[in-house]
Scaffold this motif. Structure first.
Motif, PDB file in Angstrom:
ATOM      1  N   CYS A  92     -26.198  -2.619  15.355  1.00  0.00           N
ATOM      2  CA  CYS A  92     -26.000  -3.994  15.971  1.00  0.00           C
ATOM      3  C   CYS A  92     -26.570  -4.226  17.578  1.00  0.00           C
ATOM      4  CB  CYS A  92     -24.629  -4.230  15.940  1.00  0.00           C
ATOM      5  SG  CYS A  92     -24.322  -6.127  16.612  1.00  0.00           S
ATOM      6  N   ASP A 103     -27.500 -14.958  17.043  1.00  0.00           N
ATOM      7  CA  ASP A 103     -26.187 -15.550  17.214  1.00  0.00           C
ATOM      8  C   ASP A 103     -25.307 -14.718  16.073  1.00  0.00           C
ATOM      9  OD1 ASP A 103     -27.021 -17.510  18.653  1.00  0.00           O
ATOM     10  OD2 ASP A 103     -27.075 -19.169  17.246  1.00  0.00           O
ATOM     11  N   ALA A 104     -25.811 -14.468  14.904  1.00  0.00           N
ATOM     12  CA  ALA A 104     -25.237 -13.498  13.958  1.00  0.00           C
ATOM     13  C   ALA A 104     -24.828 -12.115  14.599  1.00  0.00           C
ATOM     14  CB  ALA A 104     -26.046 -13.458  12.741  1.00  0.00           C
ATOM     15  N   LEU A 105     -26.005 -11.589  15.151  1.00  0.00           N
ATOM     16  CA  LEU A 105     -25.692 -10.034  15.737  1.00  0.00           C
ATOM     17  C   LEU A 105     -24.546 -10.098  16.815  1.00  0.00           C
ATOM     18  CD1 LEU A 105     -29.637  -9.167  15.845  1.00  0.00           C
ATOM     19  CD2 LEU A 105     -27.487  -7.652  14.584  1.00  0.00           C
ATOM     20  N   GLU A 126     -30.448 -15.100  14.094  1.00  0.00           N
ATOM     21  CA  GLU A 126     -30.193 -13.811  13.759  1.00  0.00           C
ATOM     22  C   GLU A 126     -29.434 -13.387  15.041  1.00  0.00           C
ATOM     23  OE1 GLU A 126     -33.747 -11.656  12.922  1.00  0.00           O
ATOM     24  OE2 GLU A 126     -32.964  -9.789  13.336  1.00  0.00           O
ATOM     25  N   TYR A 161     -25.590  -2.790   7.157  1.00  0.00           N
ATOM     26  CA  TYR A 161     -25.556  -1.581   8.003  1.00  0.00           C
ATOM     27  C   TYR A 161     -24.775  -0.325   7.177  1.00  0.00           C
ATOM     28  CZ  TYR A 161     -27.257  -4.012  12.168  1.00  0.00           C
ATOM     29  OH  TYR A 161     -27.809  -4.614  13.092  1.00  0.00           O
ATOM     30  N   ALA A 179     -23.361 -18.343  11.454  1.00  0.00           N
ATOM     31  CA  ALA A 179     -23.395 -17.047  12.276  1.00  0.00           C
ATOM     32  C   ALA A 179     -22.522 -16.069  11.756  1.00  0.00           C
ATOM     33  CB  ALA A 179     -23.161 -17.383  13.594  1.00  0.00           C
ATOM     34  N   ARG A 187     -22.372 -12.321  17.107  1.00  0.00           N
ATOM     35  CA  ARG A 187     -20.918 -12.592  16.495  1.00  0.00           C
ATOM     36  C   ARG A 187     -20.390 -11.065  15.896  1.00  0.00           C
ATOM     37  NH1 ARG A 187     -16.939 -12.603  16.288  1.00  0.00           N
ATOM     38  NH2 ARG A 187     -15.428 -13.787  14.737  1.00  0.00           N
ATOM     39  N   LEU A 188     -21.522 -10.635  15.203  1.00  0.00           N
ATOM     40  CA  LEU A 188     -20.909  -9.268  14.762  1.00  0.00           C
ATOM     41  C   LEU A 188     -20.461  -8.200  15.860  1.00  0.00           C
ATOM     42  CD1 LEU A 188     -20.907  -7.141  12.489  1.00  0.00           C
ATOM     43  CD2 LEU A 188     -23.327  -6.703  12.588  1.00  0.00           C
ATOM     44  N   ARG A 201     -19.266  -8.739  18.570  1.00  0.00           N
ATOM     45  CA  ARG A 201     -17.887  -9.258  19.124  1.00  0.00           C
ATOM     46  C   ARG A 201     -16.669  -8.797  17.969  1.00  0.00           C
ATOM     47  NH1 ARG A 201     -18.980 -14.332  19.781  1.00  0.00           N
ATOM     48  NH2 ARG A 201     -17.452 -15.266  18.454  1.00  0.00           N
ATOM     49  N   ALA A 202     -17.268  -9.100  16.902  1.00  0.00           N
ATOM     50  CA  ALA A 202     -16.132  -8.728  15.745  1.00  0.00           C
ATOM     51  C   ALA A 202     -15.800  -7.362  15.922  1.00  0.00           C
ATOM     52  CB  ALA A 202     -16.671  -9.312  14.539  1.00  0.00           C
ATOM     53  N   LEU A 203     -16.939  -6.347  15.893  1.00  0.00           N
ATOM     54  CA  LEU A 203     -16.837  -4.877  15.907  1.00  0.00           C
ATOM     55  C   LEU A 203     -15.959  -4.626  17.162  1.00  0.00           C
ATOM     56  CD1 LEU A 203     -20.275  -3.899  14.568  1.00  0.00           C
ATOM     57  CD2 LEU A 203     -18.187  -4.178  13.338  1.00  0.00           C
TER      58      LEU A 203
END
Lengths: 375, 877
Positions: B181, B727-729, B725, A370, A359, B731-732, B734-736
């Protein structure tokens, strides 16, 4: 001299629900089309008899039109004799299927529904066929045992016709095991086997013909049959593969290194363009790629995918190569950079569960996507 | 950028006319005007000029158009680093955008180029600027009512003053990343991180679930089909097994054998039954012979008894005859006595009848006499009635004459009375003792009595002479009336045939008496002979006829009826006793006769019985041999019975088991029938399964199942990919978020640096925390106590909103992109003290800013100072 075409595992009527709808129909149609291609191959090689070593049909109760159309195609090839053997997918127990086939079979089709010797004549004149029909889906015994003692006229070439796994070679677990040396033990000039979808030689007299129209990625072969010529009862058979497949189920690996140009590597890994529309390609992308390379690869894959009947890339084997310069494309510093580095570290953290790492890596790739095209 | 002038034409309330705000200066500008003056219209028009494309059709633009429609024109003069420009736009109709250089007079840009020029001026790269708006009552600190670019302007302000902020926070790149995102994630998941309905992940999961369900259905169909096929195979196998010729033969043979065994057993059973019947017959014969012997012996005894009985009957007969004779004698005597009594009774009855007849004759004679008397009285009454009637008729004056006489008489009397009244009165009053001396007209005179002198009155006085008193001539007509009346009376009396009225009335009374007498006689006649005299006479004649016989009887000496009655009763009593005695004697005689008959009958019966017994036994010499023969016959029958029973026992002992043979036969029959039934049942079952298999197999469920399995796997794979996808989004995102939160302190530091001194002008030691999304204050901490901005008072919130904009404006100004701050009635809630401090804050910030204050609180804002703006007319050209 006896000459015949050895094929098996036609699996007529098989459906491909996992494939997109249009392709699914084409794949099913291609299986029926294999009959005509087999007939063409037989004629081209002077074989007047086609031996189908089981699994003519995919199911015990195939749609009635599948039976009807298959028999009609065989009837139309009136210059050929077709010998059909029940396999584990269409065993004798499928009495609905075989009683319908019996009722509708044209004169040039022989249904080998009993273990009685058959003399098909034609280009098998003088040879005796010993069929071993599968009684059930899992017979639980070697159906070719009876070959050893089967009486045949003196001087006649004995040709075995059976379906099942040799030792642990079967397509399905629990299949009956056929003795690998059955040809020798039973004095067979040739043992025509079916079940294994990849064409395989067991010994000089024992062959799996493979399926004439592949239905999965496992074997990596095109659809094939065998043209077999037998000079005499003791002479070794002449066995020649002939291609009969319409679709090619290909598996390719694309191994990347951090510095490699992924588009070039991809171009090298793919089959030539004319074959692509009949190819169902499973592409395993492996190795390491920097974020730009990965993005470039994704773009290249997207561009090339419509060439193929089916294109399934798999990125589970691909790791992100660590390169500060790549993260710069996201941001040189600040919050975005912090987020990117957090994700990268997480993707590389071997102590984390695979799913979390995946993930994080995907998140990083998305972020790169992006930012790569952002002002 | 500085605003120098603003002009509107045909905007809302300025319908069909133009208005302008000219001479907008640096620093604080104030437009104080009452409500509805058009301040907010200016505000909105300015916003449209800078932020809406001239080709736009949105609500914001349409709200500018007056009711009459037509084109809306907005124009502003702006000063930038490049010089003084005029920006003009026409909206909604005849749309156009134009930028012209006020110094050079040429057109700088028009159409899309003009729009781009404006955008560049407001926030182009390298020159972040913009307008900072604070709406009327804009206490919300952003969000609603705030134009979208204002947010970016705030960040650009931050970026402009702190070069490192962009790098630190990611700036607009971070925003873009977060927005993309969020968009991508929003397509897949809800805010609660669940698959979004209608989204691809939800659809894939739903499809996988639907396919799994379908797969289960198909698997069940396949399973059912396979089961049916297996059942049909088994049925066919079983049918073949049963129908096999050998099996059928075996069933037939078993049935034949069982039937033969049964027949053997049945034959033996029949023989045993016959032996049983024979044994029964022998037993019966033995019993019969024994009974015949016993009967014979009983008959002998019976004959002896009958002979004795005959003797007894003879004796009884004799006794009965004697009794009958005695009774006959008694009956004769009684009959004689009865005859005598009957004669006496008859005589007495005759006497009684004679007496009764005499009595009756007398009564009839009495009745006759009474009737004759009645007749006589009746006839008298009738004669009386006739005579009286005749007399009455003779006496009765003619009809009405009595009344006329009475009337004439009354009239005459009245006239006379009247004449007398008029006449002189003479009263004679003799001295006592001389009364007799006076006579009047020959009659003694009544002393003191007045005498009317209607006619000449002659009073004689004895001894003395005569005094004649004569009336006068009277009235002239009096004599005529009286004469007429007297004549009338005379005529009436003549008609009546009566001398005077009294005689007439006396005759009329006599006539009425006669009529009354006739009535009484007629009533008497009616009472005596109600049905008439003839009927009475007829009745009398009948009585006379009846009385003739009685008169004859009456001639004999009439006996005494009572004595005759008593004598008759005595004779009846004697007769009854005689009758009783005779009856008794006859009863006894009948009893003896009956006893005689019984005895005779018994004698006859006994005689017959004795004869019958004798006849039955036959001649006496044959009776002993007959007894001997019967005894021998009985003994033989007993022996035959024993033998028959022995035979039966032997047969029974040797009999085969019939029940077992029957059971075996039944079993064989049943087995054959079962086989037939099973063949039939299997035929039906196979036909049924053929139908079921054909129906289901025709639909090819196996192929459909395989296909569905594939489709389900594909749907699951798709869902898994989409989940990966997501999950990845996630995670992204949250990271941002985390990265931005980490940088936020640095991010807002420049704003806080600007804001702190402004805040200090209003309140002591207040700290502000910023909302990262809105880039506006979210929390205020005073005296160590944190409060969400929403919970602050309206006044404090609007002040904070204004100060925050001022802080940002300063940042923008420091970056070289000086942006006008427009406050549209933004200090509506501030009290007098705070508003003074806010004025100070505005002037403090206005050093390098342009601030335009729009207010309706004209008096309160007089103290603000700055440049005063006023509405002026504008032609729109």
């Amino acid at each position: 001299m006896a000459r015949f075409l050895h094929t098996a595992d036609l699996h007529l009527g098989k459906r491909f629900g996992a494939a997109p709808e249009a392709l699914s129909g084409a794949l099913t149609a291609a299986r029926m089309g294999a009959l005509e291609r087999l007939a063409g191959a037989a004629r081209a090689h002077g074989a007047g008899v086609v031996l189908v070593a089981g699994d003519v049909f995919d199911a015990e109760t195939p749609p009635p039109q599948v039976i009807r159309q298959a028999l009609q195609i065989m009837a139309e090839a009136a210059d050929l004799r077709w010998v059909l053997l029940p396999g584990n997918h269409d065993p004798l127990a499928a009495d609905e299927l075989w009683s319908r086939a019996r009722a509708e079979a044209p004169a040039n089709v022989t249904l080998a529904l009993t273990p009685e010797p058959v003399t098909p004549g034609g280009t098998l004149e003088g040879a005796v066929l010993l069929p071993a029909p599968c009684p059930r889906r899992r017979p639980g015994r070697d159906t070719t045992e009876g070959f050893d003692a089967a009486p045949t006229p003196p001087g006649a070439a004995r040709i075995g016709l059976a379906h099942g796994a040799v030792a642990d070679f079967g397509e399905e677990a629990g299949s009956a095991a056929i003795a690998p040396d059955r040809a020798r033990r039973a004095g067979l000039a040739y043992l025509a086997l079916g079940d294994w979808h990849g064409q395989t030689r067991i010994d000089a007299r024992t062959w799996y013909a493979g399926t004439p129209e592949p239905d999965r990625h496992r074997h990596g072969q095109p659809g094939r049959a065998l043209v077999v010529s037998i000079e005499g009862p003791d002479a070794p058979p002449q066995v020649s593969p002939v291609e009969t497949g319409r679709y090619f189920w290909a598996e390719r690996a694309l191994r990347l290194t951090a510095d490699e140009d992924p588009a070039a590597a991809l171009a090298a890994a793919l089959p030539p363009t004319p074959d692509r529309r009949r190819t169902l390609l499973r592409l395993a992308v492996e190795g390491r790629a920097r974020l730009p390379a990965r993005a470039a690869l994704l773009a290249a894959l997207e561009a090339v995918a419509p060439d193929f009947a089916l294109f399934e890339p798999d990125f589970t084997g691909l790791c992100v190569a660590q390169d500060a310069a790549d993260l710069d494309a996201i941001d040189r510093a600040g919050a975005l950079r912090d987020a990117a580095e957090t994700l990268l570290a997480e993707a590389r953290d071997a102590g984390r569960p695979v799913r979390e790492r995946a993930a994080a890596e995907a998140a990083l790739s998305i972020l790169y996507g992006y930012m790569a095209d952002a002002p | 950028m500085r605003l120098r002038a603003l002009r509107l034409h045909n905007v809302r309330r300025f319908e069909g006319r133009g208005v302008a705000l000219e001479g907008v200066a640096d620093g604080v500008n104030v437009l104080a005007a009452p409500n509805e003056a058009g301040k907010s219209t200016c505000f909105d028009a300015l916003q449209a000029l800078f932020l809406e494309r001239c080709t736009g059709t949105g609500k914001a633009l349409k709200s500018l158009q007056p009711w009459s429609g037509e084109s809306v024109t907005v124009e502003a003069d702006v000063e930038t680093a490049g010089g003084l420009f005029r920006v003009r736009k026409q909206f909604l109709s005849r749309k156009r955008a134009l930028v012209s250089d006020l110094a050079g007079g040429g057109i700088v840009a028009q159409g899309d180029d003009a729009e781009a020029w404006i955008a560049e001026m407001l926030g182009g790269p390298g020159a972040p600027a913009g307008l900072l708006w604070v709406r009327q009552g804009a206490v919300e600190l952003g969000g609603r009512g705030e134009p979208a670019p204002a947010h970016e302007a705030r960040r650009d302000a931050l970026a402009a003053v702190a070069g490192e902020v962009e790098a630190l926070t990611g700036g607009r790149r971070m925003d873009r990343a977060r927005r993309r995102c969020a968009e991508a994630l929003g397509a897949l998941l809800t805010d609660g991180r669940r698959p979004k309905k209608g989204g691809p992940l939800s659809d894939a999961l739903a499809e996988a679930a639907r396919l799994a369900e379908r797969e289960a259905e198909l698997a069940a169909q396949v399973e059912s089909l396979r089961a049916d096929l297996a059942r049909r195979r088994e049925a066919r196998r079983r049918l073949a097994e049963i129908s096999e010729p050998q099996a059928a033969q075996a069933r037939t043979a078993a049935l034949t054998e069982a039937r033969a065994a049964l027949r053997t057993a049945q034959d033996h059973a029949a023989r045993a039954a016959a032996a049983g019947q024979a044994a029964q017959l022998a037993a019966l014969t033995a019993a019969q012979t024994a009974r015949a012997l016993a009967d014979w012996r009983e008959a002998l005894a019976e004959a002896a008894r009958r002979a004795d009985a005959l003797d007894g009957a003879f004796r009884a007969m004799g006794e009965a005859d004697a009794a009958a004779e005695a009774a006959g004698r008694d009956e004769a005597a009684a009959s004689q006595a009865l005859a005598t009594a009957e004669a006496a009774a008859r005589a007495a009855a005759d006497a009684l009848a004679a007496a009764r007849a005499a009595t009756a004759a007398r009564a009839a004679a009495d009745a006759l006499a009474a009737r004759e008397e009645t007749l006589a009285r009746a006839e008298t009454a009738r004669a009386e009635a006739a005579a009286a009637s005749a007399e009455a008729a003779a006496l009765a004056p003619p009809e009405g004459v009595v009344a006329r006489v009475a009337k004439a008489d009354d009239a005459l009397r009245a006239l006379r009375t009247a004449a007398e009244g008029a006449a002189p009165r003479v009263v004679v009053e003799p001295v006592p003792g001389a009364e007799d001396a006076f006579t009047v007209s020959g009659r003694a005179v009544a002393p003191g009595r007045a005498l009317s002198v209607a006619t000449p009155l002659r009073i004689e006085i004895a001894g003395r002479g005569v005094v004649t008193v004569s009336p006068g001539a009277g009235p002239p007509d009096g004599g005529a009336k009286l004469a007429g009346a007297e004549a009338a009376l005379a005529r009436a009396l003549a008609e009546a045939g009566a001398p005077d009225r009294a005689a007439l009335e006396s005759r009329a009374a006599a006539a009425r008496d006669c009529a009354a007498r006739a009535d009484v006689a007629t009533a008497t006649l009616s009472a005596l002979a109600p049905r008439g005299l003839d009927a009475l006479r007829a009745e009398l004649a009948a009585l006379r006829r009846a009385g003739a016989g009685a008169a004859e009887a009456d001639e004999q000496a009439p006996p005494d009826p009572d004595a005759a009655e008593r004598a008759a009763r005595a004779a009846e009593a004697t007769l009854a006793a005689a009758r009783q005695r005779q009856s008794d004697a006859r009863g006894r005689l009948a009893g003896t006769a009956s006893a005689q008959a019984v005895a005779a009958s018994r004698l006859e019966d006994a005689r017959r019985a004795a004869e019958a017994a004798d006849r039955r036994l036959g001649p006496s010499e044959a009776r002993t041999p007959r007894e001997t023969a019967l005894a021998a016959e009985s003994a033989a029958a007993v022996e035959a019975d024993a033998e028959a029973r022995a035979t039966l026992e032997r047969l029974r002992a040797a009999a085969p088991d019939l029940a077992a043979a029957e059971a075996a036969e039944r079993r064989a029959v049943s087995a054959a029938a079962n086989a037939d039934a099973e063949i039939a049942r299997l035929g039906v079952e196979i036909a049924r399964l053929d139908g079921a298999v054909e129906t289901v197999a025709g639909a090819a469920p196996e192929a459909a199942l395989a296909e569905t399995q594939g489709r389900r796997a594909a749907a699951e794979a798709r869902a898994a990919a989409l989940q990966a996808e997501a999950d990845a989004l996630s995670r992204l995102a949250r990271a941002l978020d985390d990265a931005r939160a980490g940088a936020s302190a640095h991010y807002f530091e420049p704003v806080l640096a600007e804001l702190r001194p402004l805040l200090a002008m209003l309140m002591d030691s207040a700290e502000i925390a910023f909302d990262e999304a809105a880039l506006l204050p979210s929390e205020m901490t005073r005296a160590g106590r944190a409060e969400p901005v929403e919970s602050l008072s309206g006044g404090t919130r609007e002040q904070l909103a204004v100060l925050t904009r001022l802080a940002f404006a300063r940042l923008i100004a420091k970056g070289g992109g000086a942006a006008p701050v427009i406050l549209d009635d933004a200090l509506a809630f501030s009290d007098d003290d705070r508003i003074e401090r806010m004025f100070d804050a505005l002037h403090r910030q206005a050093g390098d800013l342009q601030i335009v204050v729009l207010t309706c609180r004209q008096r309160a804002f007089e103290r603000l100072g700055g440049t005063v703006l006023r509405f002026e007319d504008w032609s729109g050209e």
